[in-house]
Design a protein around this motif. Structure first.
Motif, PDB file in Angstrom:
ATOM      1  N   ILE A  31       5.763  30.920 -12.600  1.00 37.76           N
ATOM      2  CA  ILE A  31       6.872  30.613 -11.680  1.00 37.76           C
ATOM      3  C   ILE A  31       6.762  29.143 -11.308  1.00 37.76           C
ATOM      4  CG2 ILE A  31       7.964  31.146  -9.481  1.00 37.76           C
ATOM      5  CD1 ILE A  31       6.842  33.954  -9.679  1.00 37.76           C
ATOM      6  N   ASP A  32       7.693  28.349 -11.799  1.00 40.90           N
ATOM      7  CA  ASP A  32       7.630  26.884 -11.737  1.00 40.90           C
ATOM      8  C   ASP A  32       8.773  26.334 -10.889  1.00 40.90           C
ATOM      9  OD1 ASP A  32       7.900  24.093 -12.399  1.00 40.90           O
ATOM     10  OD2 ASP A  32       6.662  24.439 -14.168  1.00 40.90           O
ATOM     11  N   TYR A  33       8.425  25.538  -9.878  1.00 45.25           N
ATOM     12  CA  TYR A  33       9.426  24.980  -8.961  1.00 45.25           C
ATOM     13  C   TYR A  33       9.636  23.471  -9.174  1.00 45.25           C
ATOM     14  CZ  TYR A  33       8.581  29.314  -6.335  1.00 45.25           C
ATOM     15  OH  TYR A  33       8.451  30.633  -5.962  1.00 45.25           O
ATOM     16  N   THR A  34       9.042  22.915 -10.213  1.00 49.33           N
ATOM     17  CA  THR A  34       9.038  21.464 -10.389  1.00 49.33           C
ATOM     18  C   THR A  34      10.437  20.865 -10.452  1.00 49.33           C
ATOM     19  OG1 THR A  34       6.999  21.726 -11.666  1.00 49.33           O
ATOM     20  CG2 THR A  34       8.088  19.583 -11.757  1.00 49.33           C
ATOM     21  N   ASP A  35      11.265  21.388 -11.307  1.00 47.22           N
ATOM     22  CA  ASP A  35      12.594  20.805 -11.504  1.00 47.22           C
ATOM     23  C   ASP A  35      13.455  20.936 -10.251  1.00 47.22           C
ATOM     24  OD1 ASP A  35      11.850  20.131 -14.068  1.00 47.22           O
ATOM     25  OD2 ASP A  35      12.722  21.929 -14.978  1.00 47.22           O
ATOM     26  N   LYS A  36      13.368  22.090  -9.593  1.00 45.30           N
ATOM     27  CA  LYS A  36      14.117  22.278  -8.354  1.00 45.30           C
ATOM     28  C   LYS A  36      13.680  21.266  -7.293  1.00 45.30           C
ATOM     29  CE  LYS A  36      15.485  27.167  -8.299  1.00 45.30           C
ATOM     30  NZ  LYS A  36      15.329  28.453  -7.572  1.00 45.30           N
ATOM     31  N   MET A  37      12.350  21.045  -7.220  1.00 39.23           N
ATOM     32  CA  MET A  37      11.826  20.136  -6.202  1.00 39.23           C
ATOM     33  C   MET A  37      12.248  18.692  -6.482  1.00 39.23           C
ATOM     34  SD  MET A  37      10.325  19.948  -3.346  1.00 39.23           S
ATOM     35  CE  MET A  37       9.679  21.621  -3.230  1.00 39.23           C
ATOM     36  N   LYS A  38      12.223  18.281  -7.731  1.00 37.23           N
ATOM     37  CA  LYS A  38      12.653  16.924  -8.066  1.00 37.23           C
ATOM     38  C   LYS A  38      14.134  16.727  -7.792  1.00 37.23           C
ATOM     39  CE  LYS A  38       9.141  15.712 -11.515  1.00 37.23           C
ATOM     40  NZ  LYS A  38       8.872  15.305 -12.909  1.00 37.23           N
ATOM     41  N   ALA A  39      14.928  17.747  -8.079  1.00 38.18           N
ATOM     42  CA  ALA A  39      16.375  17.660  -7.813  1.00 38.18           C
ATOM     43  C   ALA A  39      16.621  17.568  -6.311  1.00 38.18           C
ATOM     44  CB  ALA A  39      17.086  18.866  -8.403  1.00 38.18           C
ATOM     45  N   PHE A  40      15.865  18.336  -5.523  1.00 40.19           N
ATOM     46  CA  PHE A  40      16.009  18.297  -4.072  1.00 40.19           C
ATOM     47  C   PHE A  40      15.617  16.918  -3.539  1.00 40.19           C
ATOM     48  CE2 PHE A  40      14.129  18.784   0.184  1.00 40.19           C
ATOM     49  CZ  PHE A  40      15.228  19.277   0.868  1.00 40.19           C
ATOM     50  N   ALA A  41      14.515  16.376  -4.061  1.00 40.93           N
ATOM     51  CA  ALA A  41      14.070  15.049  -3.633  1.00 40.93           C
ATOM     52  C   ALA A  41      15.127  13.994  -3.949  1.00 40.93           C
ATOM     53  CB  ALA A  41      12.749  14.696  -4.301  1.00 40.93           C
ATOM     54  N   ASP A  42      15.721  14.063  -5.137  1.00 40.57           N
ATOM     55  CA  ASP A  42      16.760  13.106  -5.524  1.00 40.57           C
ATOM     56  C   ASP A  42      17.936  13.167  -4.555  1.00 40.57           C
ATOM     57  OD1 ASP A  42      15.295  12.213  -7.651  1.00 40.57           O
ATOM     58  OD2 ASP A  42      16.335  13.414  -9.155  1.00 40.57           O
ATOM     59  N   LYS A  43      18.315  14.386  -4.167  1.00 44.48           N
ATOM     60  CA  LYS A  43      19.434  14.567  -3.237  1.00 44.48           C
ATOM     61  C   LYS A  43      19.105  13.948  -1.886  1.00 44.48           C
ATOM     62  CE  LYS A  43      22.291  18.126  -1.033  1.00 44.48           C
ATOM     63  NZ  LYS A  43      22.535  19.586  -0.895  1.00 44.48           N
ATOM     64  N   GLN A  44      17.885  14.176  -1.395  1.00 49.17           N
ATOM     65  CA  GLN A  44      17.480  13.617  -0.109  1.00 49.17           C
ATOM     66  C   GLN A  44      17.457  12.092  -0.144  1.00 49.17           C
ATOM     67  OE1 GLN A  44      16.698  15.349   2.901  1.00 49.17           O
ATOM     68  NE2 GLN A  44      17.753  16.934   1.726  1.00 49.17           N
ATOM     69  N   ILE A  45      16.966  11.547  -1.239  1.00 50.23           N
ATOM     70  CA  ILE A  45      16.869  10.085  -1.373  1.00 50.23           C
ATOM     71  C   ILE A  45      18.250   9.446  -1.372  1.00 50.23           C
ATOM     72  CG2 ILE A  45      16.206   8.240  -2.979  1.00 50.23           C
ATOM     73  CD1 ILE A  45      13.788  10.096  -3.732  1.00 50.23           C
ATOM     74  N   ARG A  46      19.210  10.086  -2.015  1.00 51.78           N
ATOM     75  CA  ARG A  46      20.583   9.539  -2.033  1.00 51.78           C
ATOM     76  C   ARG A  46      21.199   9.513  -0.642  1.00 51.78           C
ATOM     77  NH1 ARG A  46      21.002  12.706  -6.798  1.00 51.78           N
ATOM     78  NH2 ARG A  46      22.130  14.331  -5.656  1.00 51.78           N
ATOM     79  N   GLN A  47      20.679  10.359   0.266  1.00 53.14           N
ATOM     80  CA  GLN A  47      21.204  10.423   1.628  1.00 53.14           C
ATOM     81  C   GLN A  47      20.345   9.635   2.620  1.00 53.14           C
ATOM     82  OE1 GLN A  47      21.218  14.664   2.350  1.00 53.14           O
ATOM     83  NE2 GLN A  47      22.918  15.058   0.958  1.00 53.14           N
ATOM     84  N   SER A  48      19.441   8.807   2.104  1.00 52.34           N
ATOM     85  CA  SER A  48      18.452   8.148   2.971  1.00 52.34           C
ATOM     86  C   SER A  48      18.601   6.635   3.006  1.00 52.34           C
ATOM     87  CB  SER A  48      17.037   8.518   2.493  1.00 52.34           C
ATOM     88  OG  SER A  48      16.842   9.908   2.532  1.00 52.34           O
ATOM     89  N   ASP A  49      19.796   6.135   2.875  1.00 51.40           N
ATOM     90  CA  ASP A  49      20.016   4.692   2.809  1.00 51.40           C
ATOM     91  C   ASP A  49      19.570   3.977   4.079  1.00 51.40           C
ATOM     92  OD1 ASP A  49      21.022   2.415   1.344  1.00 51.40           O
ATOM     93  OD2 ASP A  49      22.658   2.351   2.794  1.00 51.40           O
ATOM     94  N   ASN A  50      19.661   4.665   5.226  1.00 50.13           N
ATOM     95  CA  ASN A  50      19.297   4.051   6.500  1.00 50.13           C
ATOM     96  C   ASN A  50      17.889   4.419   6.960  1.00 50.13           C
ATOM     97  OD1 ASN A  50      21.801   2.724   6.935  1.00 50.13           O
ATOM     98  ND2 ASN A  50      22.715   4.664   7.541  1.00 50.13           N
ATOM     99  N   MET A  51      17.165   5.152   6.136  1.00 53.73           N
ATOM    100  CA  MET A  51      15.828   5.592   6.514  1.00 53.73           C
ATOM    101  C   MET A  51      14.873   4.400   6.606  1.00 53.73           C
ATOM    102  SD  MET A  51      14.634   8.703   7.133  1.00 53.73           S
ATOM    103  CE  MET A  51      15.439   9.855   6.008  1.00 53.73           C
ATOM    104  N   CYS A  52      14.085   4.360   7.683  1.00 52.40           N
ATOM    105  CA  CYS A  52      13.170   3.234   7.897  1.00 52.40           C
ATOM    106  C   CYS A  52      11.700   3.639   7.809  1.00 52.40           C
ATOM    107  CB  CYS A  52      13.431   2.593   9.254  1.00 52.40           C
ATOM    108  SG  CYS A  52      15.048   1.790   9.366  1.00 52.40           S
ATOM    109  N   GLY A  53      11.420   4.908   7.528  1.00 45.93           N
ATOM    110  CA  GLY A  53      10.043   5.353   7.406  1.00 45.93           C
ATOM    111  C   GLY A  53       9.991   6.839   7.139  1.00 45.93           C
ATOM    112  N   TYR A  54       8.782   7.324   6.823  1.00 50.91           N
ATOM    113  CA  TYR A  54       8.632   8.753   6.541  1.00 50.91           C
ATOM    114  C   TYR A  54       7.198   9.158   6.864  1.00 50.91           C
ATOM    115  CZ  TYR A  54      10.860  12.831   4.391  1.00 50.91           C
ATOM    116  OH  TYR A  54      11.480  14.040   4.179  1.00 50.91           O
ATOM    117  N   ILE A  55       7.053  10.253   7.614  1.00 54.48           N
ATOM    118  CA  ILE A  55       5.746  10.826   7.919  1.00 54.48           C
ATOM    119  C   ILE A  55       5.623  12.145   7.171  1.00 54.48           C
ATOM    120  CG2 ILE A  55       4.226  11.720   9.723  1.00 54.48           C
ATOM    121  CD1 ILE A  55       5.664   9.842  11.685  1.00 54.48           C
TER     122      ILE A  55
END
Length: 315
Positions: free
Chosen positions: A76-100
């Motif tokens: 049971i492999d979640y790699t591709d789903k996780m990368k796609a989710f990360a890409d979506k988050q990054i596209r919505q993070s233009d104003n992000m100034c940090g991450y914890i």
């Protein structure tokens, strides 16, 4: 002022871990929340996993590829789903100034995350969580820090400072992309750069001096990356002493002999490790109020973030 910072939802206190628990960080909730607007994200929940859920791990295949799989059923492999989710988050993070991010997590860990091989042994040194790796690769200028490392006063101060600096850069330059905006911004951070990276201080100074030879959009991307890379370097006691001595020089015509001696003694005591940075800085601020200097008054080295955060107490 809204400073947007991403955060692993469990670190913010949300009960989204595999066992239904959380890893709330009190400094984040009690102190940083007064200054930052946090966007909690749980990558596992983001790709549709339940709470509670099966334990997942990072698995290194024979060819070196790393996959995010269930611990008890590695098919049971979640790699591709996780990368796609990360890409979506990054596209919505233009104003992000940090991450914890959450330490040791196979999705969010920043370093030394367990990396298994098929026989259940682990690879020495570990790896980076798959979600955080995408953030680091696609937003290399972004300040990212793990919750556990925020307990270290030096790492804590450096991370929080970089968040404020990136926000300042966006507010000062992005909405007014011009030569003048870059020159003004860079002027305010000269002493900061001198403390963090003398090499970057020279390089970025030359870049700004030759800015008219650049396409302004290209300059924006290159300056942002080099500026944030420089701030990531630890500001050594030696470099900060040099900055303090540089500041001292601006008062040579204003102070009495005894005042000069008092300031020089404090700076020397800081250099020897007997005083915190705040001691000579407090005296410099006092003299700056008494003898105002337009150049020093704009220097971010003196007041880089709100005083109530108490980040310089241990430096």
């Amino acid at each position: 002022m809204t400073i947007q910072v991403g955060i692993s939802a469990c670190v913010f206190g949300e009960r989204v871990r595999f066992d239904g628990g959380h890893k709330q960080n009190r400094f984040v909730v009690d102190e940083l929340s007064k200054h930052f607007t946090f966007k909690p994200v749980c990558p596992e929940v983001g790709i549709g996993m339940t709470v509670p859920r099966p334990v997942i791990r990072l698995l290194q295949l024979a060819e070196g590829d790393e996959r995010l799989v269930e611990s008890k059923n590695q098919s049971i492999d979640y790699t591709d789903k996780m990368k796609a989710f990360a890409d979506k988050q990054i596209r919505q993070s233009d104003n992000m100034c940090g991450y914890i991010v959450c330490a040791k997590s196979p999705t969010c860990g920043m370093e030394r995350v367990k990396l298994h091989i098929p026989n259940n042994n682990t690879v020495p040194g570990g790896t980076t969580g798959i979600y955080t790796r995408e953030l680091m690769e696609k937003m290399p200028w972004l300040p990212i820090e793990e919750d556990g490392r925020l307990c270290d006063p030096v790492l804590r101060e450096n991370f929080v400072f970089r968040v404020f600096a990136l926000h300042d850069f966006y507010q000062s330059v992005r909405n007014n992309l011009s030569v003048n905006a870059f020159v003004k911004f860079h002027s305010r951070y000269k002493l900061i750069l001198m403390a963090h990276s003398p090499a970057a201080y020279k390089t970025l100074g030359q870049m700004v001096a030759n800015i008219k030879e650049w396409d302004i959009d290209d300059f924006w991307f290159e300056y942002r990356q080099q500026f944030m890379d420089a701030l990531k370097e630890r500001a050594s006691r030696k470099n900060k002493t040099n900055v303090l001595m540089h500041l001292q020089g601006y008062f040579k015509r204003s102070l009495t002999k005894d005042q000069k001696h008092e300031l020089a003694t404090l700076i020397h005591s800081y250099r020897e490790g007997n005083q915190p940075l705040l001691a000579p800085l407090a005296l410099i601020k006092h003299y700056l109020r008494e003898y105002p200097d337009p150049y020093l008054q704009i220097q971010m080295f003196i007041d880089p973030y709100p005083e109530e955060l108490k980040l310089r107490y241990g430096l």
